[in-house]
Scaffold this active site. Structure first.
Site, PDB file in Angstrom:
ATOM      1  N   GLU A 128       0.835  -1.213   0.000  1.00  0.00           N
ATOM      2  CA  GLU A 128       0.000   0.000   0.000  1.00  0.00           C
ATOM      3  C   GLU A 128       0.866   1.260   0.000  1.00  0.00           C
ATOM      4  OE1 GLU A 128      -0.876   2.056   3.135  1.00  0.00           O
ATOM      5  OE2 GLU A 128      -0.729   0.532   4.705  1.00  0.00           O
TER       6      GLU A 128
ATOM      7  N   LYS B 256      -3.039  -1.661  14.421  1.00  0.00           N
ATOM      8  CA  LYS B 256      -2.175  -0.619  14.996  1.00  0.00           C
ATOM      9  C   LYS B 256      -2.471  -0.436  16.491  1.00  0.00           C
ATOM     10  CE  LYS B 256      -2.661   2.433  11.508  1.00  0.00           C
ATOM     11  NZ  LYS B 256      -2.676   1.740  10.210  1.00  0.00           N
TER      12      LYS B 256
HETATM   13  N1  PSU Z   1       0.413   0.698   8.528  1.00  0.00           N
HETATM   14  C1  PSU Z   1       1.432   1.538   8.938  1.00  0.00           C
HETATM   15  N2  PSU Z   1       1.250   2.875   8.756  1.00  0.00           N
HETATM   16  C2  PSU Z   1       0.112   3.399   8.183  1.00  0.00           C
HETATM   17  C3  PSU Z   1      -0.933   2.512   7.735  1.00  0.00           C
HETATM   18  C4  PSU Z   1      -0.724   1.167   7.953  1.00  0.00           C
HETATM   19  O1  PSU Z   1       2.438   1.084   9.467  1.00  0.00           O
HETATM   20  O2  PSU Z   1       0.007   4.622   8.037  1.00  0.00           O
HETATM   21  C5  PSU Z   1      -2.176   3.084   7.081  1.00  0.00           C
HETATM   22  C6  PSU Z   1      -2.922   2.053   6.212  1.00  0.00           C
HETATM   23  O3  PSU Z   1      -3.054   2.587   4.914  1.00  0.00           O
HETATM   24  C7  PSU Z   1      -4.275   1.901   6.876  1.00  0.00           C
HETATM   25  C8  PSU Z   1      -4.470   3.279   7.432  1.00  0.00           C
HETATM   26  O4  PSU Z   1      -5.293   1.498   5.982  1.00  0.00           O
HETATM   27  O5  PSU Z   1      -3.180   3.550   7.999  1.00  0.00           O
HETATM   28  C9  PSU Z   1      -5.597   3.359   8.430  1.00  0.00           C
HETATM   29  O6  PSU Z   1      -6.158   4.640   8.399  1.00  0.00           O
HETATM   30  P1  PSU Z   1      -7.582   4.919   9.104  1.00  0.00           P
HETATM   31  O7  PSU Z   1      -7.384   4.571  10.544  1.00  0.00           O
HETATM   32  O8  PSU Z   1      -7.856   6.389   8.882  1.00  0.00           O
HETATM   33  O9  PSU Z   1      -8.592   4.052   8.408  1.00  0.00           O
END
Ligand code: PSU
Ligand code: MN
Length: 323
Positions: free
Chosen positions: A31, A175
């Site tokens: 991604e 996360k």
């Molecule tokens: N993994 C990481 N860093 C990130 C992400 C994933 O180590 O920044 C990103 C991914 O693209 C994931 C997003 O889909 O963070 C989640 O964002 P949100 O919580 O706004 O859905």
């Protein structure tokens, strides 16, 4: 699984990726939101390049996904990767399922989150995808916090995507900024197998352990591939989350990770940060609070996930039923 014609019509798949898929060789999607919104330059470019190299070292072909000028790119050139990583702050959109159409319609660069990457990669025929950590149920999404705020209902579209798009997603756990138990429950409701490789605990993103038992445990990557192949062959329609811990030498100690996350979440609340800006803001705040140690952990875990995803794709490609 039928693919919406419309997504296919927007795809620009790199020639190397097209050829690998046609020959049944392993491909790993990567991604781009972690490049544009997750890590500071130059770490973001180093991670993006090293992740592609790790996929290749495992014997698979990398396909980094991003959006440029109305096209869904599956497989970026080194120049495109650099352009994305060095783009001025604020000039790259963050495209998830709910923002995909606007990002395509408005032109310019957009980075794809887990949900948007899954949509593009699946449409291209890719079965394995590596990220750092998936998005999930934010803390305070379901409850009123100590300052009387909430519930925010901030639940990442990554979770619904995991429930509908058939693909193996390799990560180092949800996360750590999230409400991890609620995220696990949400994935269960969505019918998503969550598999920990090589340890009983669910990996904790910055830390080796989240402190929570994983719903499923397998001993190695081959065993994970067998489970992924079985799930995909059933045609149930959703993904599988394969979790591998951050490499030990780069992991944050459990208490350091927990303290930084708790402070960052409280700071975000005071600063009034919400919506798609919240995750990038928290990651940056934790980097400051840990004096860069979280960036080292995040970097190491992303590259490790890419390597494992390459090995998983190889094992999967040797199982004809999964295709
Ligand atoms: N993994 C990481 N860093 C990130 C992400 C994933 O180590 O920044 C990103 C991914 O693209 C994931 C997003 O889909 O963070 C989640 O964002 P949100 O919580 O706004 O859905
Ligand atoms: Mn959100």
């Amino acid at each position: 699984m039928s693919v919406p014609l419309g997504v296919t019509a927007r795809l620009d798949v790199a020639a190397e990726v097209v050829q690998a898929l046609a020959e049944g060789r392993p491909v790993v999607a990567l991604e781009s939101t972690l490049i544009s919104h997750g890590l500071p330059y130059p770490h973001n470019l180093e991670v993006a390049s090293a992740s592609e190299a790790a996929v290749r070292a495992s014997g698979a072909v990398p396909a980094t996904v991003a959006i440029r000028d109305g096209r869904l790119l599956v497989g970026l050139t080194a120049e495109a990767l650099e352009a994305l990583a060095t783009a001025p702050e604020g000039s790259v959109r963050k495209a998830a399922r709910p923002s995909l159409a606007v990002a395509l319609a408005e032109g310019g660069w957009a980075a794809t989150t887990v949900s948007a990457t899954m949509i593009a990669a699946h449409a291209a025929g890719v079965q394995v995808f590596a990220t750092g950590g998936i998005g999930g149920v934010h803390r305070g999404a379901l409850t009123v916090n100590a300052r009387g705020r909430g519930p925010s209902f901030d639940i990442s579209s990554d979770l619904e995507e995991m429930g509908r798009t058939p693909m193996a997603v390799v990560c180092a756990g949800p996360k750590a900024i999230l409400d991890v138990p609620a995220t696990l429950e949400y994935l269960e409701t969505q019918g998503v197998p969550v598999i920990s490789v090589g340890q009983a605990d669910l990996p904790g993103f910055y830390a080796r352990s989240s402190g929570i038992a994983a719903p499923h445990v397998v001993k190695d990557i081959d065993a994970a591939a067998a489970a992924v192949a079985a799930h995909l062959a059933l045609g149930l329609g959703g993904g599988v989350l394969v979790c591998v811990p951050v490499p030990a030498e780069a992991a944050l100690p459990d208490d350091a990770a927990r303290d930084a996350v708790e402070r960052a979440v409280a700071d975000a609340d005071v600063a009034g940060i919400g919506g798609p800006a919240l995750t990038p803001w928290l990651l940056a705040r934790i980097a400051t609070l840990t004096e860069g140690a979280s960036v080292r952990a995040n970097t190491a875990l992303i590259i490790n996930d890419a390597r494992v995803a390459g090995e998983l794709a190889l094992s999967l490609a040797a199982r004809p039923l999964a295709r």
